[in-house]
Motif scaffolding. Sequence first.
Motif, PDB file in Angstrom:
ATOM      1  N   PHE A 528       0.819  -1.215   0.000  1.00  0.00           N
ATOM      2  CA  PHE A 528       0.000   0.000   0.000  1.00  0.00           C
ATOM      3  C   PHE A 528       0.856   1.270   0.000  1.00  0.00           C
ATOM      4  O   PHE A 528       0.638   2.192  -0.775  1.00  0.00           O
ATOM      5  N   ARG A 529       1.846   1.292   0.883  1.00  0.00           N
ATOM      6  CA  ARG A 529       2.641   2.520   1.001  1.00  0.00           C
ATOM      7  C   ARG A 529       3.446   2.781  -0.284  1.00  0.00           C
ATOM      8  O   ARG A 529       3.536   3.913  -0.762  1.00  0.00           O
ATOM      9  N   ASN A 530       4.037   1.724  -0.850  1.00  0.00           N
ATOM     10  CA  ASN A 530       4.758   1.897  -2.118  1.00  0.00           C
ATOM     11  C   ASN A 530       3.830   2.413  -3.204  1.00  0.00           C
ATOM     12  O   ASN A 530       4.209   3.280  -3.999  1.00  0.00           O
ATOM     13  N   GLU A 531       2.618   1.879  -3.238  1.00  0.00           N
ATOM     14  CA  GLU A 531       1.664   2.327  -4.261  1.00  0.00           C
ATOM     15  C   GLU A 531       1.418   3.834  -4.132  1.00  0.00           C
ATOM     16  O   GLU A 531       1.451   4.569  -5.125  1.00  0.00           O
ATOM     17  N   SER A 532       1.206   4.279  -2.906  1.00  0.00           N
ATOM     18  CA  SER A 532       0.933   5.713  -2.698  1.00  0.00           C
ATOM     19  C   SER A 532       2.117   6.550  -3.158  1.00  0.00           C
ATOM     20  O   SER A 532       1.951   7.550  -3.873  1.00  0.00           O
ATOM     21  N   THR A 533       3.314   6.154  -2.745  1.00  0.00           N
ATOM     22  CA  THR A 533       4.497   6.948  -3.090  1.00  0.00           C
ATOM     23  C   THR A 533       4.724   6.962  -4.600  1.00  0.00           C
ATOM     24  O   THR A 533       5.021   8.008  -5.190  1.00  0.00           O
ATOM     25  N   LEU A 534       4.593   5.811  -5.227  1.00  0.00           N
ATOM     26  CA  LEU A 534       4.836   5.736  -6.674  1.00  0.00           C
ATOM     27  C   LEU A 534       3.859   6.623  -7.437  1.00  0.00           C
ATOM     28  O   LEU A 534       4.256   7.361  -8.354  1.00  0.00           O
ATOM     29  N   MET A 535       2.592   6.588  -7.072  1.00  0.00           N
ATOM     30  CA  MET A 535       1.601   7.404  -7.771  1.00  0.00           C
ATOM     31  C   MET A 535       1.837   8.887  -7.513  1.00  0.00           C
ATOM     32  O   MET A 535       1.695   9.721  -8.414  1.00  0.00           O
ATOM     33  N   GLU A 536       2.212   9.210  -6.286  1.00  0.00           N
ATOM     34  CA  GLU A 536       2.476  10.603  -5.931  1.00  0.00           C
ATOM     35  C   GLU A 536       3.662  11.144  -6.735  1.00  0.00           C
ATOM     36  O   GLU A 536       3.641  12.256  -7.252  1.00  0.00           O
ATOM     37  N   ARG A 537       4.704  10.318  -6.855  1.00  0.00           N
ATOM     38  CA  ARG A 537       5.903  10.749  -7.585  1.00  0.00           C
ATOM     39  C   ARG A 537       5.624  10.892  -9.090  1.00  0.00           C
ATOM     40  O   ARG A 537       6.205  11.749  -9.749  1.00  0.00           O
ATOM     41  N   ALA A 538       4.753  10.045  -9.617  1.00  0.00           N
ATOM     42  CA  ALA A 538       4.466  10.101 -11.058  1.00  0.00           C
ATOM     43  C   ALA A 538       3.734  11.377 -11.440  1.00  0.00           C
ATOM     44  O   ALA A 538       3.937  11.921 -12.527  1.00  0.00           O
ATOM     45  N   LEU A 539       2.880  11.862 -10.545  1.00  0.00           N
ATOM     46  CA  LEU A 539       2.157  13.110 -10.830  1.00  0.00           C
ATOM     47  C   LEU A 539       2.026  13.879  -9.523  1.00  0.00           C
ATOM     48  O   LEU A 539       1.051  13.714  -8.780  1.00  0.00           O
ATOM     49  N   ALA A 540       3.038  14.715  -9.269  1.00  0.00           N
ATOM     50  CA  ALA A 540       3.117  15.417  -7.992  1.00  0.00           C
ATOM     51  C   ALA A 540       2.419  16.770  -8.084  1.00  0.00           C
ATOM     52  O   ALA A 540       3.060  17.821  -8.000  1.00  0.00           O
ATOM     53  N   VAL A 541       1.124  16.747  -8.324  1.00  0.00           N
ATOM     54  CA  VAL A 541       0.357  18.018  -8.287  1.00  0.00           C
ATOM     55  C   VAL A 541      -0.877  17.807  -7.422  1.00  0.00           C
ATOM     56  O   VAL A 541      -1.378  16.712  -7.295  1.00  0.00           O
TER      57      VAL A 541
END
Length: 541
Positions: A528-541
């Motif tokens: 779960f935590r990796n998923e959140s970070t990866l998605m956040e990094r891909a589109l950080a707006v």
Amino acid sequence: MTRAFLEDASFNQSPAFGDVDLFSADRPLSDAAARYGLGEAELSACGRDYGSFESFELGRIANENPPRLRTMDGKGNRVDAIEFHPAYHALMTKSIGYGIHSSAHDGSEPFGPMTQRAMRLYMATQAESGHLCPVTMTHACLGALAAEPDVLRAWKDKILSRSYDAVLKPWQSKSGVTIGMGMTERQGGTDVRANISFAEEKGDHVEITGHKWFMSAPMCDAFLVLAQGAGGLTCYLMPRFRPDGSLNAIRFQRLKDKLGNKSNASSEVEFHGAYALRIGREGQGVRTIIEMVQLTRIDCAVASAGLMRIALAQAINHIRNRSVFQRRLADQPAMRAVAADLALELEANVALVFRLTHAADKPDDAGEAAWLRLMTPAIKYLVCKSAPAFVNEALECFGGNGYSEELPMARYYREAPLNAIWEGSGNVMALDVLRAAARQPDATNEVIDRLARTAGEACDAAGIASMLKRMLRSGEAEGRARFLCEHLARLGAVAALVEAGSPFAGLYAATRLAGPPVAQYGARDLGFRNESTLMERALAV
Ligand SMILES: Cc1cc2nc3c(=O)[nH]c(=O)nc-3n(C[C@H](O)[C@H](O)[C@H](O)COP(=O)(O)OP(=O)(O)OC[C@H]3O[C@@H](n4cnc5c(N)ncnc54)[C@H](O)[C@@H]3O)c2cc1C
């Protein structure tokens, strides 16, 4: 209730993606720029420009209004002109203005010129891919023209100029020029030695008779062309006009009706004794033009990564704003698994392609040169061939809207297979890895050992490294060329992530080099935590 529903037709539709800084909102990219000490403020300004609604609109319009060929005027005189929509010219003005064709060569980038310029390419392609074909070829032609210093000296200032001059007239009178490339003939593209176009000596120049089956960006001011000279296959520079100012005998037959890449013209062309100048030594055509091809292969990988990034950014923007069963898609576990898996793939691709351009920034370092020679075809293979499946999955995040031509996902999808085909198709890239390994076995072993040592910080890489070295030496290498190429590139991706200080190197290795094989994105458990970070990094707006 009914009236409110009708008045707000866009209820639960995601907002259009745009007016976003394609640099700062892309953490894998901005981290890479920081790591290589590049000009982040300039890249951010460029990212805002290509990420504006206006730029995305230019991309849409340029593709909905493809170029047209005018072979003759109303009186039957040859003109061989290609007409483009103003949106295409606006994109060319922008990309030439940013020096995507020139800044790696003109001394304007003090640190990492290849990488800084490639980052602009990566962002430009997110606005529109097709117009970058002549931009890439103009950047790459300098590698081949270096073989003929007098010709290079005459053309260099016009090539490096940041003024886009679309008027069809002799290159000497233009404020800036673009250069194309003609290698592929009907009877063989990969096997250019089968070329039948031939050159006849005419004193200080040659005249070429023959054809090309694919010659993209035909409005370029000159083309690097392969033809049979007296001493074998040779490289020539063929301008649109002869030195006396008359139109050169380059007769465009028609423009290709292509799957995608609609904004870019790709021609079928005949040469009727066309004026040209020899570039490099007689009979050394492949060796000369390969300097150009190596650079275009790097651009193919960078551009495919850019295409994947815009597809993913669009998908994340959508799932953050679309609810199904009263719950945001971005919060639903099955959708998070898909988006995060795509983001992990992109993290690795971004680390890999800018590691590649970083190696190209170090031509005097023998270790980096060996790395570049072996890894260029492997990385082009992996990144470009990953694009169609990746974009397909991003498109599916939109559901039915993904299939609509009015939205950009369909265009990205049709664009996605192209980079894997041109400049060496998949098998050709895999076989090129074998060729590099056969020519330089010791250097190849050193590169693989180095990759394994670095990747070893994230996974057990020693087994893969010895398997690769053993197979490369074995008689079965050709039949296993894709297996070898993919594993080499994925090992390179783990090493690139480690070098980047990414927290995802181990996760990438565990899901791509080890673990149970799965065919689709979203089938792996990333946590779960990796998923959140990866998605956040891909589109950080
Ligand atoms: C939109 C577009 C624009 C293009 N623009 C240009 C341009 O501007 N200039 C230019 O010169 N060319 C251009 N090309 C041509 C492109 O570079 C070639 O199509 C490409 O290199 C493949 O060559 P080919 O089409 O002759 O296919 P082939 O060489 O016939 O290859 C067919 C298939 O066989 C595989 N193959 C080849 N050799 C082997 C082998 N030894 N073992 C196993 N498999 C093998 C290839 O991977 C490929 O899958 C363009 C192509 C496209 C689609």
